[in-house]
Design a protein around this motif. Structure first.
Motif, PDB file in Angstrom:
ATOM      1  N   TYR A  86       6.430  30.298  42.464  1.00 37.35           N
ATOM      2  CA  TYR A  86       6.571  31.312  41.415  1.00 37.35           C
ATOM      3  C   TYR A  86       6.100  30.705  40.107  1.00 37.35           C
ATOM      4  O   TYR A  86       6.769  29.863  39.526  1.00 37.35           O
ATOM      5  CB  TYR A  86       8.017  31.786  41.330  1.00 37.35           C
ATOM      6  N   GLU A  87       4.932  31.131  39.661  1.00 35.14           N
ATOM      7  CA  GLU A  87       4.280  30.478  38.531  1.00 35.14           C
ATOM      8  C   GLU A  87       5.014  30.637  37.211  1.00 35.14           C
ATOM      9  O   GLU A  87       4.933  29.779  36.357  1.00 35.14           O
ATOM     10  CB  GLU A  87       2.860  31.029  38.373  1.00 35.14           C
ATOM     11  N   GLU A  88       5.722  31.743  37.053  1.00 39.21           N
ATOM     12  CA  GLU A  88       6.411  31.972  35.772  1.00 39.21           C
ATOM     13  C   GLU A  88       7.620  31.071  35.639  1.00 39.21           C
ATOM     14  O   GLU A  88       8.142  30.885  34.541  1.00 39.21           O
ATOM     15  CB  GLU A  88       6.901  33.421  35.643  1.00 39.21           C
ATOM     16  N   LEU A  89       8.078  30.559  36.767  1.00 33.53           N
ATOM     17  CA  LEU A  89       9.300  29.761  36.729  1.00 33.53           C
ATOM     18  C   LEU A  89       8.983  28.286  36.581  1.00 33.53           C
ATOM     19  O   LEU A  89       7.878  27.836  36.875  1.00 33.53           O
ATOM     20  CB  LEU A  89      10.100  29.972  38.016  1.00 33.53           C
ATOM     21  N   THR A  90       9.971  27.527  36.159  1.00 32.44           N
ATOM     22  CA  THR A  90       9.794  26.086  36.084  1.00 32.44           C
ATOM     23  C   THR A  90       9.902  25.509  37.491  1.00 32.44           C
ATOM     24  O   THR A  90      10.348  26.177  38.424  1.00 32.44           O
ATOM     25  CB  THR A  90      10.882  25.438  35.216  1.00 32.44           C
ATOM     26  N   ALA A  91       9.477  24.268  37.624  1.00 31.84           N
ATOM     27  CA  ALA A  91       9.556  23.601  38.920  1.00 31.84           C
ATOM     28  C   ALA A  91      10.995  23.547  39.386  1.00 31.84           C
ATOM     29  O   ALA A  91      11.306  23.796  40.549  1.00 31.84           O
ATOM     30  CB  ALA A  91       8.981  22.194  38.801  1.00 31.84           C
ATOM     31  N   TYR A  92      11.883  23.259  38.435  1.00 32.59           N
ATOM     32  CA  TYR A  92      13.299  23.181  38.789  1.00 32.59           C
ATOM     33  C   TYR A  92      13.783  24.506  39.361  1.00 32.59           C
ATOM     34  O   TYR A  92      14.447  24.553  40.395  1.00 32.59           O
ATOM     35  CB  TYR A  92      14.129  22.802  37.551  1.00 32.59           C
ATOM     36  N   GLU A  93      13.409  25.591  38.683  1.00 29.07           N
ATOM     37  CA  GLU A  93      13.863  26.911  39.130  1.00 29.07           C
ATOM     38  C   GLU A  93      13.296  27.272  40.502  1.00 29.07           C
ATOM     39  O   GLU A  93      13.971  27.892  41.321  1.00 29.07           O
ATOM     40  CB  GLU A  93      13.482  27.972  38.095  1.00 29.07           C
ATOM     41  N   ASN A  94      12.064  26.859  40.747  1.00 33.38           N
ATOM     42  CA  ASN A  94      11.494  27.088  42.072  1.00 33.38           C
ATOM     43  C   ASN A  94      12.298  26.375  43.150  1.00 33.38           C
ATOM     44  O   ASN A  94      12.686  26.966  44.147  1.00 33.38           O
ATOM     45  CB  ASN A  94      10.043  26.592  42.120  1.00 33.38           C
ATOM     46  N   VAL A 130       5.438  26.189  36.378  1.00 31.60           N
ATOM     47  CA  VAL A 130       4.417  25.898  37.382  1.00 31.60           C
ATOM     48  C   VAL A 130       3.032  26.282  36.865  1.00 31.60           C
ATOM     49  O   VAL A 130       2.025  25.665  37.206  1.00 31.60           O
ATOM     50  CB  VAL A 130       4.749  26.635  38.692  1.00 31.60           C
ATOM     51  N   LEU A 131       3.017  27.299  36.008  1.00 31.85           N
ATOM     52  CA  LEU A 131       1.780  27.736  35.366  1.00 31.85           C
ATOM     53  C   LEU A 131       1.034  26.571  34.718  1.00 31.85           C
ATOM     54  O   LEU A 131      -0.192  26.537  34.677  1.00 31.85           O
ATOM     55  CB  LEU A 131       2.175  28.735  34.278  1.00 31.85           C
ATOM     56  N   GLN A 132       1.814  25.620  34.210  1.00 37.26           N
ATOM     57  CA  GLN A 132       1.207  24.496  33.490  1.00 37.26           C
ATOM     58  C   GLN A 132       0.972  23.293  34.384  1.00 37.26           C
ATOM     59  O   GLN A 132       0.626  22.230  33.901  1.00 37.26           O
ATOM     60  CB  GLN A 132       2.123  24.101  32.322  1.00 37.26           C
ATOM     61  N   TYR A 133       1.159  23.466  35.663  1.00 40.47           N
ATOM     62  CA  TYR A 133       0.962  22.356  36.597  1.00 40.47           C
ATOM     63  C   TYR A 133      -0.515  22.216  36.985  1.00 40.47           C
ATOM     64  O   TYR A 133      -1.248  23.186  37.031  1.00 40.47           O
ATOM     65  CB  TYR A 133       1.782  22.612  37.870  1.00 40.47           C
TER      66      TYR A 133
ATOM     67  N   THR B   8      18.082  37.876  42.958  1.00 35.45           N
ATOM     68  CA  THR B   8      18.334  38.610  41.713  1.00 35.45           C
ATOM     69  C   THR B   8      18.083  37.701  40.521  1.00 35.45           C
ATOM     70  O   THR B   8      17.377  38.053  39.582  1.00 35.45           O
ATOM     71  CB  THR B   8      19.807  39.072  41.677  1.00 35.45           C
ATOM     72  N   ASN B   9      18.672  36.540  40.614  1.00 32.93           N
ATOM     73  CA  ASN B   9      18.539  35.559  39.559  1.00 32.93           C
ATOM     74  C   ASN B   9      17.079  35.209  39.294  1.00 32.93           C
ATOM     75  O   ASN B   9      16.607  35.199  38.163  1.00 32.93           O
ATOM     76  CB  ASN B   9      19.330  34.328  40.033  1.00 32.93           C
ATOM     77  N   ARG B  10      16.353  34.961  40.383  1.00 31.50           N
ATOM     78  CA  ARG B  10      14.958  34.565  40.238  1.00 31.50           C
ATOM     79  C   ARG B  10      14.129  35.670  39.614  1.00 31.50           C
ATOM     80  O   ARG B  10      13.337  35.428  38.702  1.00 31.50           O
ATOM     81  CB  ARG B  10      14.392  34.216  41.615  1.00 31.50           C
ATOM     82  N   ILE B  11      14.329  36.900  40.103  1.00 27.65           N
ATOM     83  CA  ILE B  11      13.537  38.011  39.585  1.00 27.65           C
ATOM     84  C   ILE B  11      13.813  38.217  38.100  1.00 27.65           C
ATOM     85  O   ILE B  11      12.894  38.407  37.307  1.00 27.65           O
ATOM     86  CB  ILE B  11      13.830  39.293  40.390  1.00 27.65           C
ATOM     87  N   SER B  12      15.088  38.127  37.709  1.00 30.15           N
ATOM     88  CA  SER B  12      15.375  38.327  36.285  1.00 30.15           C
ATOM     89  C   SER B  12      14.711  37.259  35.444  1.00 30.15           C
ATOM     90  O   SER B  12      14.197  37.541  34.372  1.00 30.15           O
ATOM     91  CB  SER B  12      16.877  38.315  35.995  1.00 30.15           C
ATOM     92  N   ARG B  13      14.735  36.037  35.925  1.00 27.20           N
ATOM     93  CA  ARG B  13      14.089  34.969  35.171  1.00 27.20           C
ATOM     94  C   ARG B  13      12.599  35.239  35.010  1.00 27.20           C
ATOM     95  O   ARG B  13      12.039  35.134  33.924  1.00 27.20           O
ATOM     96  CB  ARG B  13      14.239  33.634  35.880  1.00 27.20           C
ATOM     97  N   GLN B  14      11.957  35.580  36.125  1.00 26.61           N
ATOM     98  CA  GLN B  14      10.516  35.849  36.067  1.00 26.61           C
ATOM     99  C   GLN B  14      10.233  36.956  35.067  1.00 26.61           C
ATOM    100  O   GLN B  14       9.294  36.899  34.292  1.00 26.61           O
ATOM    101  CB  GLN B  14      10.014  36.286  37.444  1.00 26.61           C
TER     102      GLN B  14
END
Ligand SMILES: Nc1ncnc2c1ncn2[C@@H]1O[C@H](COP(=O)(O)OP(=O)(O)OP(=O)(O)O)[C@@H](O)[C@H]1O
Ligand SMILES: [Mg+2]
Lengths: 237, 339
Positions: A86-94, A130-133, B8-14
């Motif tokens: 998931y590119e919008e998320l950070t690596a940690y969040e992924n 991840v976008l910045q990876y 849910t959590n992931r989608i909201s973050r995105q």
């Protein structure tokens, strides 16, 4: 020897084109199986069929000696050829997301994220999106996502593509370590020097397994100096 | 449960990271609603009027009571010429109205105001004038009549687009494969999406409804809570439909291609235009679109102030649509993952 994953008489067609014809393979626990073949030979398709992500026209797959079931997926670590992050998320969040999907509790997740990040050398970049990876960083993060839940069986589609030799080295060291912990790995590749690190290799060409065996055995039976030559021989057969 | 929460959590973050999409969800509908409001329903200025006549006459008094200024004939003529007033009425036999005349709607409003005032004057001392309206009231504007449908339409449209594209991305980036190769159930994926997107759908519903009612002054007879409820349930059907149809698209452009097929017919057949004028087949198509039922319920609540018993059937049908879309989606997902 416990068989962890096996495919019997797998046949797959896309429209008219036959991608796999009567492929058989089985993986015992604690081995690294290298799936080797030229581009377009059907490696990815085979891995996807083994995972149940692609239907096969004939044949069956057994996962941990059973019909594949959702609960058995808990012990699977899959890394696709594309990075699938998931590119919008950070690596940690992924990592956190895939960890919780795999059923890890919060505390456990936190600890595992630290561990796998260390393994793939991304500890200092966890908070980056991840976008910045870079391409190689994404590849490593993708691998880390497959490691997070300590699966028993790994299906890794070209895990080291796009990585520099040093990183590649350390990742193969990791595979050896996983193997020592009784994990089973199937790794697709077309890099020849990686082949020698596998316990067994299967040579896939035009949807058929040309040969299987340990690299040393293969060299001996086919009387060749390198595995590549078997492909060449295979054509002349 | 953990799986659903994780999704849910992931989608909201995105979502929160993607500021532009967030804006699309809320700012775009507000913008369009406002534009429509400006074109069709802005509260127009009161017509500027004047009365000419002897200020002791009761009829003239009646006008001045309405804050209509009293001028002499010369002043009135010059002000009319300079567009300082839109019209003046001369109290004499016969009564004569002089209109500025360049803007037909203004003429109409001025005439109406004069007639209303005259009507009151003539009926003075007798019984009070009582004017009855079936729906709405004297201030009912065109915008009020189709505003509720528009509100539903925008919610449906944007939620459909977003959920379709997000689920499609999940497939094209390969993350869906990763999910499918993990112990999450198909229904958990769908429910996770529902709750992740539902959150934003709810925020969108609240903002748009409040904006329409309090800023654009859309007519509302019934409870605002019922409006929110309807809009939210409508957005669930948009969400589930978007996800379902995304499985038949290969890229974002193909999602956009669904708009003329899925969204536009709903605009025509859902009650934005008078349904009675539609041919039978059009009326029948309307009955198969979620927006039809949402528009019906919203009009009931907002214009007619109808009771719960009058429109709960619409909401039940909307929920039925969502359920149907979920089941169909489950079937397509099952063919995707064998286990
Ligand atoms: N969805 C599909 N529809 C039609 N044909 C497909 C599809 N996916 C793969 N193929 C075909 O199947 C064959 C094998 O593809 P596959 O991706 O398994 O190759 P591969 O061995 O993984 O190649 P590479 O090393 O380049 O990744 C190719 O000829 C490809 O064109
Ligand atoms: Mg491949």
């Amino acid at each position: 020897m416990i068989i962890q994953l096996s495919g019997h008489h797998l046949t797959k067609k896309f429209k008219q084109q036959t991608i796999l014809s009567d492929v058989n393979l089985s993986l015992a626990s604690g081995e690294i199986y290298g799936l080797l073949g030229p581009s377009g030979s059907g490696k990815t398709t085979l891995v996807k069929i083994l995972l149940g992500l692609e239907k096969c026209d004939q044949g069956k797959v057994e996962l941990f000696n059973q019909k594949p079931s959702i609960s058995s997926f808990r012990h699977l670590g899959y890394m696709a050829q594309s990075d699938a992050l998931y590119e919008e998320l950070t690596a940690y969040e992924n990592l956190d997301f895939f960890g919780s999907i795999q059923g890890l509790r919060k505390k456990e997740r936190k600890q595992r994220i630290e561990e796998v990040a260390e393994i793939v050398h991304l500890r200092n970049d966890l908070s980056k999106k991840v976008l910045q990876y870079s391409g190689g960083m994404k590849r490593r993060l993708s691998l880390a996502c497959a490691l997070i839940h300590k699966p028993k069986l790994y299906l890794l589609d070209e895990p080291t593509v796009g990585l520099d030799p040093l990183l590649r080295q350390s990742i193969w060291k990791l595979f050896q370590k996983l193997k020592e912990d009784e994990a089973t790995l199937i790794v697709t590749t077309h890099v020849m020097d990686e082949v020698n690190r596998c316990d067994r290799v299967g040579l896939l060409k035009d949807g058929k397994i040309l040969a299987t065996g340990s690299p040393a055995d293969l060299l001996k039976t086919y009387q060749v100096d390198s595995i590549e030559d078997i492909f060449l021989k295979g054509v002349s057969h | 449960m953990q799986n659903i929460l994780a999704l849910t959590n992931r989608i909201s973050r995105q979502f929160i990271r993607d500021k532009r999409t967030l804006a699309l969800l809320i700012v775009a509908p507000i913008l369009i609603l406002t534009l429509v409001w400006v074109v069709f329903g802005a509260k127009t200025d009161e017509p500027k009027l004047a009365v000419v006549g002897d200020s002791k006459l009761p009829m003239v008094k009646q006008f001045t009571l309405q804050d209509i200024k009293s001028l002499n004939l010369k002043q009135a003529k010059s002000e009319l010429k300079n567009q300082e007033i839109d019209a003046y009425i001369e109290i004499k036999e016969p009564l004569s109205v002089h209109l500025e005349g360049s803007d037909p709607p203004t003429n109409q409003r001025a005439l109406k105001k004069i007639q209303d005032t005259l009507g009151q004057a003539q009926n003075q001392g007798q019984q009070k004038l009582s004017i009855h309206y079936l729906y709405g009231n004297k201030d009912m504007k065109m915008f009020d009549s189709f505003g509720p449908v528009l509100l539903g339409l925008f919610v449906f449209f944007f939620i459909f687009l977003l959920s379709g594209v997000s689920f499609l991305r999940e497939r094209t980036t390969g993350t869906l494969d990763r999910l499918m190769a993990s112990p999450i159930k198909n229904i958990e994926i769908i429910l996770g999406y529902l709750s992740g997107f539902g959150l934003f759908a709810m925020i969108q519903s609240i903002i748009l409804t409040f904006y329409s009612i309090y800023v654009l002054q859309m007519n509302i007879e019934g409870s605002i809570f019922y409006v929110l409820l309807t809009i939210f349930i409508l957005s669930l059907s948009a969400l589930t439909l978007g996800m379902l149809l995304s499985t038949f698209a290969r890229n974002e452009l193909q999602i956009v291609q669904f708009i003329p097929i899925v969204i536009v017919p709903q605009i025509f057949f859902s009650g934005l235009f008078k349904l009675d004028n539609l041919p039978l087949w059009g009326q029948i198509i309307g009955k198969f679109t979620p927006l039809y039922y949402a528009a019906d319920a919203l009009k009931d609540i907002m214009i007619r102030g109808a009771q719960f018993s009058d429109w709960w059937g619409d909401l039940a049908l909307l929920l039925g649509f969502s359920l149907l879309f979920i089941i169909l989606h489950m079937v397509t997902l099952r063919s995707y993952r064998k286990a």
